[in-house]
Structure formats: C-alpha cells, structure tokens
Design a protein around this motif. Sequence first.
Motif, PDB file in Angstrom:
ATOM      1  N   GLN B 292      26.826  37.993  43.104  1.00 55.35           N
ATOM      2  CA  GLN B 292      28.192  37.845  43.624  1.00 55.35           C
ATOM      3  C   GLN B 292      29.088  38.937  43.052  1.00 55.35           C
ATOM      4  O   GLN B 292      29.050  39.198  41.858  1.00 55.35           O
ATOM      5  N   LYS B 293      29.822  39.551  43.933  1.00 56.89           N
ATOM      6  CA  LYS B 293      30.786  40.549  43.470  1.00 56.89           C
ATOM      7  C   LYS B 293      32.098  40.313  44.201  1.00 56.89           C
ATOM      8  O   LYS B 293      32.175  40.444  45.420  1.00 56.89           O
ATOM      9  N   ILE B 294      33.114  39.914  43.451  1.00 54.16           N
ATOM     10  CA  ILE B 294      34.378  39.523  44.055  1.00 54.16           C
ATOM     11  C   ILE B 294      35.459  40.477  43.570  1.00 54.16           C
ATOM     12  O   ILE B 294      35.674  40.618  42.370  1.00 54.16           O
ATOM     13  N   LYS B 295      36.104  41.169  44.503  1.00 50.23           N
ATOM     14  CA  LYS B 295      37.154  42.101  44.092  1.00 50.23           C
ATOM     15  C   LYS B 295      38.475  41.759  44.758  1.00 50.23           C
ATOM     16  O   LYS B 295      38.532  41.525  45.950  1.00 50.23           O
ATOM     17  N   ASN B 296      39.514  41.730  43.955  1.00 46.51           N
ATOM     18  CA  ASN B 296      40.840  41.385  44.448  1.00 46.51           C
ATOM     19  C   ASN B 296      41.861  42.425  44.021  1.00 46.51           C
ATOM     20  O   ASN B 296      41.836  42.856  42.875  1.00 46.51           O
ATOM     21  N   TYR B 306      39.269  32.989  42.039  1.00 48.48           N
ATOM     22  CA  TYR B 306      37.825  32.930  42.222  1.00 48.48           C
ATOM     23  C   TYR B 306      37.257  31.814  41.361  1.00 48.48           C
ATOM     24  O   TYR B 306      37.471  31.778  40.157  1.00 48.48           O
ATOM     25  N   GLN B 323      27.146  37.270  38.535  1.00 51.10           N
ATOM     26  CA  GLN B 323      28.461  36.937  39.073  1.00 51.10           C
ATOM     27  C   GLN B 323      29.469  37.912  38.462  1.00 51.10           C
ATOM     28  O   GLN B 323      29.507  38.049  37.250  1.00 51.10           O
ATOM     29  N   SER B 325      33.629  39.117  38.820  1.00 53.15           N
ATOM     30  CA  SER B 325      34.907  39.119  39.530  1.00 53.15           C
ATOM     31  C   SER B 325      35.839  40.098  38.843  1.00 53.15           C
ATOM     32  O   SER B 325      35.952  40.126  37.630  1.00 53.15           O
ATOM     33  N   ALA B 338      40.616  32.799  37.420  1.00 53.06           N
ATOM     34  CA  ALA B 338      39.178  32.748  37.651  1.00 53.06           C
ATOM     35  C   ALA B 338      38.549  31.623  36.857  1.00 53.06           C
ATOM     36  O   ALA B 338      39.024  31.268  35.778  1.00 53.06           O
ATOM     37  N   PRO B 340      34.664  31.295  36.347  1.00 50.44           N
ATOM     38  CA  PRO B 340      33.263  31.588  36.620  1.00 50.44           C
ATOM     39  C   PRO B 340      32.378  30.665  35.778  1.00 50.44           C
ATOM     40  O   PRO B 340      32.400  30.738  34.562  1.00 50.44           O
ATOM     41  N   SER B 355      34.082  38.781  34.122  1.00 50.98           N
ATOM     42  CA  SER B 355      35.330  38.660  34.858  1.00 50.98           C
ATOM     43  C   SER B 355      36.364  39.522  34.164  1.00 50.98           C
ATOM     44  O   SER B 355      36.536  39.442  32.960  1.00 50.98           O
TER      45      SER B 355
END
Lengths: 478, 414
Positions: B292-296, B306, B323, B325, B338, B340, B355
């Motif tokens: 998982q790669k979450i970018k904001n 996240y 994971q 973020s 976050a 996680p 994170s």
Amino acid sequence: MKNQDLNINKEYKYGFTTDIESIRAPKGLNEDTIKFISNIKKEPKWMLDWRLTAYNRLQSLKEPNWQKPKYPKINYQDLYYYSAPKSASEKPKSLEEIDPKILETYKKLGIPLVEQQRLNGIAVDAVFDSVSVATTFKDELTKKGIIFCSISEAIQKHPDLVKKYLGSVIPLSDHYFATLNSAVFTDGSFVYIPPNTRCPMELSTYFRINASETGQFERTLIIADKGSYVSYLEGCTAPMRDENQLHAANVELIALDDAEIKYSTVQNWYPGDKNGVGGIYNFVTKRGACRGKNSKISWTQVETGSAITWKYPSCILQGDNSVGEFYSIAITNNYQKADTGTKMIHLGKNTKSKIISKGISAGNADNTYRGLVDINKKATNSRNYTQCDSLLMGNKCGAHTVPYIKNKNSTSTIEHEATTTKINEEQLYYCNQRGLDQEEAVSLIVNGFCKEVLQQLPMEFAVEAQKLVAISLEGSVG
Amino acid sequence: MKQNYDFDIEKIKNLSQEEKISRKKNLDLFYKSGFPSKQVEDWKFTDLNLILNKNFDNISNEVNFESSKDFKAIENFEHNFIFLTNGKIISTNFDHEEKSKILIKDFNQEEVKNINPSNALALLNSALSSGGFSLEITKDYKLKKPLIVYNCFSQDLKNKILNNKNSIKLNEGSELTLIDYSDNNTQNNFIKNTVDTISLNKNAVLKNILIQNSKSNGHFYKYIKSSLESGSSYENYILSSGLKLNKIEIEINLNKDNSSCSIYSALNLLGDQHQEIKTRINHNSPNCKSYQKIKNVLNDKSKGIYQGKIFVEKVAQKTDAYQLSKALIVSDNAEFDAKPELEIYADDVKCSHGSTSGSIDSDAVHYLMTRGISKQEAVKLLINGFLNEVLEKITNNELKIFLEKILERQINGH
C-alpha cells in the motif's frame, strides 16, 4: 551469562510471601473505606474531601473496554483497599525500628536498604503493600533542599505543594482507574527538586504487593522546579498467587522551565504461571507535563511481568522547546498480555518527541503497541520520530501495532516506522556455530534488539534489566 | 443532534414481500445507531453525523429521476464503457471485445444480503439499495481495452441519498482494467453510498482505478469487499480528489496462497475537502503479498486520513506486507491523520509500515527558484513529482499517460 544462572532463575524468584501481621481496611469500596484510609493516615480534611469527590465521580464512570487484552470482571467490593504491616502503624523513626522480617524481605529482593545503600548511592523509598516503609538517605537530600518522602508524609508536611500539583496532570476523574486511584490511593512517593538543583543521586522506589486480595493503589508525584534535574527509578514485585491482583497506580510528573525528569521503570510483577493462572493486572496511569520552556521528560520502561500490562506513559509538551521521550521494552511470554505505548501531545512551539518501542512476544502471549502523536495547530516547527519494532517467537503469539498520528500544521514533521519479524535464522545459526546454545543465542540477539532502550537505563538497572530480558524468555525457544 | 431522515422502502419498485421485510430489518438496525459519529472507532477521524448535520437539513432516498441518454465520452483513449446515471445502467458498449465473453446485467438486489452488520452504512445500503451492475468475465478472457464505468448524476439530487450495489466477478485466468469514472458538476449536496463486491478466481487480474473528474459537492462513501483465489492479483489506484467528502473503505481477503494486492493513492485536496482511505487487508493464506502506498497533498482547510490495517492469520506464514503513507501539508489549516495498524499472529512474516507527514522541502523550492521558476510553479512541480510516483508501476503506456493527465488536472484544481 552462564547457563547455570539461567536454570536457577527459571521460576519467578520473587514469588515468596512474607509472614507478617498486617492491618487491613474492611473489604469493599465505599465511603467508609475511604474515611478509614484517610483517618489511619491522619490526613487533613481537604485530602479526605478530595478523595470523596473522586469516589462520587467514580459512580458515574464506566470501566473502559476498548483495550486488546480482555479480563474477567473485577469485583471491586471484594478487595481490600488498605493493607499495612502492623509494625508500621507506629511510624519507625529509624531503620533499626523496622520489623526485621520486612527488612529480610527487601534483602531477598536485593534492595539495598541498610548496607548496600552507601555503596550504591541510591536513595530508596520502599512501599510494602500499601504503605511506605522506609526512606533512606534523607539527611543528605534534605541538605540540598530536596524533598523525597512518602506521599502521606508530604500531605502532612508540604500541603501547599501537594495541593498545587496533585491532580494537575491526571485530573481527578480522568478515567475509571485513575479516579479509583484518586479515591483510595494509599501511599507512594513524593519528590520535589528545588530550583537549579541537580539531584546528586538516583532516587528509587520499590513496590511490593504481599497480602492476598489486596489492590495496590500508589500515587507518585514528582516536581522538578526551574533548572533542576532528577532521575527516578521504580521497581516492582509480588508473591505468586492463583488469584489476579489489581495494581492501579497514578504517576504525575511536572517539569518547569529548563527542568528535566528521567523516569525509569523495571516492572516485574508476578506474571502468572505457565497456564496463565494468577498474576497482576497492571493498569497504571502515568503522565508527565513539560510545563516550562526547554523542559524535558523521559520515560524508560522494561515491562516483563504482570498478567496484563495496560499503560501509556505520556508527555504533554506545553512549554516551547520542550522534549518528550519514551523508550520501552515489553516482553510477554506464556499467557501474558501487554497493551502499552505512549501519548505525545505537542502544544508548545518547537517541541520534539521520540518514541522507541520494542515488543517481544513468545508462547501464547499478545503484545500491542498503541500510541498517539498529536501535533496541534500552534505547535509549529515540532517534530516526532517513532519506531516500533516487534519480534515474534513461535506461531501462537501475536504482535500488534496501533499508532494514531495527527498532524495539524504545515511546519511540523512526523515520522513513524514499524516492523514485525521473527529472529533471523542466520543470526541464530551464526551464534550456534560459535558455540552458544540456543537459549544463549536468543538472549544475545534479543538483548541486541533491545539495545537502544537498555542504553537509556541507569547503570545499576541496566544490568538487572538485561538479565530480566533473558529470564522472561526462558523456555520460549526450541 | 439527530438528522431528519425520510427513508422509504416503498419507493423502491418491484420488491417481493419477503424482500421488503428483510430490508425493513436492516433499516431498523440502521436507525438504532444512525449515521456514525467519531465515537465509533472506524469513524474516529471522520465524524459523518456531524458533517451531514452541517450540510443537510433532510435526507431522503428518492429513486425516480430524469436521465439523459447522452454523455461526453473520453476522447483519444480507446475503451469500452458502462454508462450509469445515479448508479443505474443506461447503456453499455463493448465494441472492442468478444461480446460473448462478457456478461453484464442489472445487479440482482437479492444476490448479496448483508455484507457487514457492524457497518451502519452497509446496513443502510442493504435496506435502500437500488441500481447497480453486475459484471462477469468468462474464463481466460483478457479484455483488450480498459472498461470505463461512467458515473453520472441527474440534476435533481439535492438532499438525496443514492444506494447502489455492484458486483464484479473475474473467472479463472481472466483480466480486466476497470476505471470507475465519476463525472458530476452539480453543486447540489447529495450522498452516494456504494457497496462493491469483487471476486477474483484463480490467476485472475483486476486493475481497479477510481477517478473523480470534477469538483463536486457530493458526499461519497464506498465499501469494496473483495476475495482473492490463488495466484490472483488485485490492484487499486485511487485518484479521487475533488469531492467534498469521500471515504473509501477497502477490505481485501487474500484467501488462497500466492495471491497479491496493492493499493496506490494520490490525492491533492483543496478547500474544505475531506477524504479518508480505510483499508483492511486480511492475509488468510500463506505466501501472499500486499502493498500500500498512500500519498496526500493537503492545501487550504482540507483534511486527509489514512486508516490501514494489515491482519495476518496464524496460518499465513511467509506473508509480505507493506504499508506507507506520506503527506505533504501545504497550509497551516490543513490536517493529516493516520492510523496504520498491524495485527499479526504468524511469526515467519515480513510486515512493516511507515508514515510521514510534513511540509514541502524548502531547500528544493529554493533550488528551483534559483533556476528562474516562480515559487508557485516550483511548489506545483514538487507536488506533481510527489504524487506522480504512485503511477510508476503502471506498465501500459496509454493508460499511464491518461492517468498522468488526470492527476495533473487535479493538481491544478480541475
């Protein structure tokens, strides 16, 4: 470490009981119990009122149940809330007057009450069941203006300080267990370091639960005035019993401008037997407030005992440039459960916090890191670094990480990382090849895994903690 | 505070008596809790009840609406499509494919009952759902072109809630790239509550891409539940910037060995947009992988969240789970939260998460400015670089270019 040492220590070595007469409050939690405690401690009226307020608030609070380790319902009416060695009812004036049996117990525990104190230079306040038994090194500390005594004594002799700070970090009715403690706390330590004073020695408390069916509710209050420094150590043991015993302590730390408090714990309450019978429920509230500018609070904990450990030593970083640190090793074996971590609340500008957590899980145990990092809007240029590593030994245990991360401004940085692995086969093989047996190899690798935290402990504790790490994992390999 | 609801099961046509009773039960269960507030752990960072109270006076489940048959298809990008209005199929087109290999029909509402009884919105969906599609790809068929699901909305949706259910089934060895494309420029406040069920058979491959094409006052919630058989692979790309409120909850069950999944997200949030991505990956079998790669990027008063959980069962040895973020907070009024989470019961695993959140590197901005680029441009360039990384793993060049364009538009605020 030699193999023989390990074998001797295989069982919980602090599991003995001491046969001494004790005074107890009648069983049950009610206003009378609280009045009994307050009366026997000859407390002023304001203290009793404070306790009763807490008791009243308790009636409307519910026990929290969001934690991972579940436990059977505690019957709070079936507990003794006060238990004191009989001889302590007339306060001893010197060490010679203390019941020799208690002294013997402390000797077995390895606490340097009489002789060793001079060699070790550690001032000790020992709490047996519910009351503070002896405080050593008092004279030397008094010369510097440092107050180190039991909280009961502080209530009588330093009411202004107690009134000002008690409950200022953990409010009276913060949550169920903290409120319970506020109502029935029996003893604990009180430390005040005057401005610009560096405490010349490590201060230390040793807690022991002896009597059965007792809950231990101690309260510790440490105040570091402007520009002062103190390092405080805490150790705990309890006898082996089939029943679960409750330990619900409150610890409050207050650091004013430029002050620093270092708080270290080696927690080795009785963890229960191999099948998870008995053991201590360690539900503790620990919180420190960095009130002043440039202040610093550092928590170090080695949690090896208790059937259930449930605590989050926290820092509220109010002062600008203040620093909070949390170093933790939590080891769970057999059926032990731990849900521990920290909260770092950044309120002041340029505040920094660091979290290093090492969780080790073996047997059928469950180990959870739960933490909060909250950087508020006004806490500009703040920083947090978190690292939580978990080590799993065997496929019946669990390791969990539950961090909450909140960042509310654009100039602050939060970094968090976590890993979960097992012991590296290659490392084990390498150690075996060099002639170390499986258990020695594991203990060596685990000690390496925990090194960053062990380094934070004061010298005397570091050695003990290292041994404890090895002992706690006995029988978990192979 | 309590919301004024006007939920009526009778409005939904063609229901058997039996189904009405079952729907009524779900609705009663929903009424017990109402829309979740932050007291509910899963909604800790998104107080839905509060947000809806602020933005809606009254919510009702109107299902009759006017729809036009026309819509603007994306040009210069060859694709198949399903055209939905308010979640209902209006038309489909599979001209690029062998039509016999693709089964598409209206979702049979009786097919899936309760997906998650502890989830209030899933309960509401089970009570009120109408509209949706079910898609099945036959064995070993690999679609030549991506499939775009156009989600369009009628103009009369003010204070309405749409409840849709979709199902996607890929049989052994089949492959599909599905683009969920929301196009809605109405300024009306409305809620869309969707439940997707995805099932991937042996060695099937699904790429699921979520795109929001324009700024919108929509309040979207999507619950995706997927189950994976051995050797199958499920990839998610989330490019849903622009919605006022969006929460995407993805539950992936890696049920058989060697299955793998990934979730990539790139969001650039503006104004008071609020987006949450919540994932739960259940490693139920050995040798599975999840990534998982979450970018904001958070501008203005926006809030990004996240919540990700990796759950590893005892039997799931040799799990590889990751994971990450990352958030760039550009404005002092923006926020990133976050959670996680790792919950692990197997020992021979490699699980980690990271994170970070922080500001744009001022050294990098300075460097670009010394090269004659304005500060604004420099920041945009850095944001672009930050978010674009998410698309790196896409091998199909045409698709990659298409997504890069979408992302660039989102960075420029549509």
